[in-house]
Scaffold this motif. Structure first.
Motif, PDB file in Angstrom:
ATOM      1  N   ILE A 154      34.870  39.118  39.456  1.00  0.00           N
ATOM      2  CA  ILE A 154      36.164  39.528  38.899  1.00  0.00           C
ATOM      3  C   ILE A 154      37.201  39.635  40.011  1.00  0.00           C
ATOM      4  CG2 ILE A 154      37.407  41.461  37.824  1.00  0.00           C
ATOM      5  CD1 ILE A 154      34.909  41.971  36.146  1.00  0.00           C
ATOM      6  N   ASN A 155      36.756  40.063  41.169  1.00  0.00           N
ATOM      7  CA  ASN A 155      37.669  40.233  42.304  1.00  0.00           C
ATOM      8  C   ASN A 155      37.849  38.958  43.125  1.00  0.00           C
ATOM      9  OD1 ASN A 155      38.025  43.033  41.767  1.00  0.00           O
ATOM     10  ND2 ASN A 155      36.027  43.425  42.680  1.00  0.00           N
ATOM     11  N   LEU A 185      30.714  50.478  36.674  1.00  0.00           N
ATOM     12  CA  LEU A 185      31.175  49.090  36.717  1.00  0.00           C
ATOM     13  C   LEU A 185      32.634  48.995  36.286  1.00  0.00           C
ATOM     14  CD1 LEU A 185      28.057  47.342  35.131  1.00  0.00           C
ATOM     15  CD2 LEU A 185      28.661  47.494  37.551  1.00  0.00           C
ATOM     16  N   LEU A 186      33.001  49.749  35.250  1.00  0.00           N
ATOM     17  CA  LEU A 186      34.400  49.755  34.810  1.00  0.00           C
ATOM     18  C   LEU A 186      35.313  50.337  35.883  1.00  0.00           C
ATOM     19  CD1 LEU A 186      33.976  50.906  31.097  1.00  0.00           C
ATOM     20  CD2 LEU A 186      34.523  48.611  31.925  1.00  0.00           C
ATOM     21  N   THR A 187      34.859  51.404  36.502  1.00  0.00           N
ATOM     22  CA  THR A 187      35.654  52.019  37.574  1.00  0.00           C
ATOM     23  C   THR A 187      35.848  51.041  38.723  1.00  0.00           C
ATOM     24  OG1 THR A 187      34.824  54.217  36.993  1.00  0.00           O
ATOM     25  CG2 THR A 187      35.746  53.935  39.206  1.00  0.00           C
ATOM     26  N   ARG A 188      34.804  50.298  39.017  1.00  0.00           N
ATOM     27  CA  ARG A 188      34.833  49.371  40.151  1.00  0.00           C
ATOM     28  C   ARG A 188      35.815  48.228  39.933  1.00  0.00           C
ATOM     29  NH1 ARG A 188      29.188  47.055  42.616  1.00  0.00           N
ATOM     30  NH2 ARG A 188      30.007  45.737  44.288  1.00  0.00           N
ATOM     31  N   HIS A 189      35.947  47.786  38.684  1.00  0.00           N
ATOM     32  CA  HIS A 189      36.738  46.584  38.408  1.00  0.00           C
ATOM     33  C   HIS A 189      37.998  46.855  37.604  1.00  0.00           C
ATOM     34  CE1 HIS A 189      33.509  44.181  40.053  1.00  0.00           C
ATOM     35  NE2 HIS A 189      32.646  44.728  39.215  1.00  0.00           N
ATOM     36  N   PHE A 190      38.254  48.124  37.269  1.00  0.00           N
ATOM     37  CA  PHE A 190      39.389  48.448  36.396  1.00  0.00           C
ATOM     38  C   PHE A 190      40.718  48.031  37.020  1.00  0.00           C
ATOM     39  CE2 PHE A 190      42.528  51.476  34.599  1.00  0.00           C
ATOM     40  CZ  PHE A 190      42.400  51.101  33.268  1.00  0.00           C
ATOM     41  N   GLY A 191      40.885  48.294  38.314  1.00  0.00           N
ATOM     42  CA  GLY A 191      42.141  47.957  38.974  1.00  0.00           C
ATOM     43  C   GLY A 191      42.438  46.475  38.924  1.00  0.00           C
ATOM     44  N   GLN A 192      41.434  45.646  39.179  1.00  0.00           N
ATOM     45  CA  GLN A 192      41.640  44.203  39.148  1.00  0.00           C
ATOM     46  C   GLN A 192      41.918  43.716  37.729  1.00  0.00           C
ATOM     47  OE1 GLN A 192      42.126  42.239  41.541  1.00  0.00           O
ATOM     48  NE2 GLN A 192      42.089  40.251  40.501  1.00  0.00           N
ATOM     49  N   PRO A 200      51.345  37.085  34.865  1.00  0.00           N
ATOM     50  CA  PRO A 200      51.589  36.043  33.851  1.00  0.00           C
ATOM     51  C   PRO A 200      50.900  34.721  34.167  1.00  0.00           C
ATOM     52  CG  PRO A 200      53.527  36.369  35.226  1.00  0.00           C
ATOM     53  CD  PRO A 200      52.572  37.447  35.588  1.00  0.00           C
ATOM     54  N   GLN A 201      50.484  34.548  35.408  1.00  0.00           N
ATOM     55  CA  GLN A 201      49.815  33.299  35.801  1.00  0.00           C
ATOM     56  C   GLN A 201      48.319  33.378  35.613  1.00  0.00           C
ATOM     57  OE1 GLN A 201      51.660  30.674  36.638  1.00  0.00           O
ATOM     58  NE2 GLN A 201      53.469  31.954  36.371  1.00  0.00           N
ATOM     59  N   ALA A 202      47.781  34.565  35.314  1.00  0.00           N
ATOM     60  CA  ALA A 202      46.326  34.734  35.192  1.00  0.00           C
ATOM     61  C   ALA A 202      45.825  34.176  33.861  1.00  0.00           C
ATOM     62  CB  ALA A 202      45.971  36.210  35.296  1.00  0.00           C
TER      63      ALA A 202
END
Length: 202
Positions: A154-155, A185-192, A200-202
């Motif tokens: 994800i990162n 896992l949610l905490t680890r990837h929530f920011g990304q 808008p490009q993602a």
């Protein structure tokens, strides 16, 4: 002189035969679940893992995923001991997770908004459904090192295909595993995930 079309016809017929055979196994898993241990012990499990290889024709891969999905649904209803899916999980995940990854061509077509391509049932969509059913069937048992490592993509903004697959996997884990297992896992990837939603490009 043998026509050049002859080998192609043979291959096409072989793929159709294999696909129909896998359809029969899926029906058997749903209708006669008590017979599954004997079939698995007889080598069918390894056959169905081999059918998940990316080099296999798409109809065979899709039907093999359908069988594992049927097994996951069956396992979710069982309450009489160790599940078949759980016993096969270590062998299944390395074959199933890579199938979540769309090709760059598929992503490009989706980016251009081709509705037919987006609506078409394909291998990544089928694999994502299977993972979701597995999560419901085995719960916390699905949170294994291989899954955690896959989520780390994800990162990885440099590979949109793998990043999208990892996000699909994370979404599939929201039903089944406990909050205690999924929370880190949610905490680890929530920011990304938030950053991708705002991009808008993602």
């Amino acid at each position: 002189m043998v026509s050049s079309e002859f080998p192609n016809r043979v291959i096409e017929q072989a793929v159709q035969l294999a696909t129909v055979s896998l359809e029969c196994l899926s029906a058997l898993a749903c209708q006669c679940p008590a017979q599954m241990p004997a079939y698995l012990a007889g080598g069918v499990e390894q056959l169905l893992l081999t059918a998940l290889r990316p080099t296999m024709p798409t109809p065979i891969i899709l039907q093999a995923i359908e069988w594992w999905s049927a097994m996951a649904e069956l396992e979710a209803r069982r309450h009489d001991g160790p599940t078949l899916t759980l016993a096969s999980l270590d062998a299944l995940l390395p074959a199933l997770l890579p199938l979540l990854v769309r090709s760059r061509e598929q992503l490009a077509e989706m980016a251009w908004g081709e509705e037919q391509q987006q609506d078409e049932w394909n291998v990544p969509m089928a694999a994502g459904t299977a993972v979701g059913l597995l999560a419901e069937a085995v719960g916390d048992e699905l949170i294994r090192p291989l899954v955690v490592s896959f989520l780390d993509q994800i990162n990885n903004g440099g590979d949109a295909c793998r990043q999208e697959a990892a996000l699909m996997l994370l979404g599939s884990l929201l039903d089944g595993p406990s909050a205690e297992a999924v929370g880190p896992l949610l905490t680890r990837h929530f920011g990304q995930c938030l950053a991708l939603l705002a991009d808008p490009q993602a």
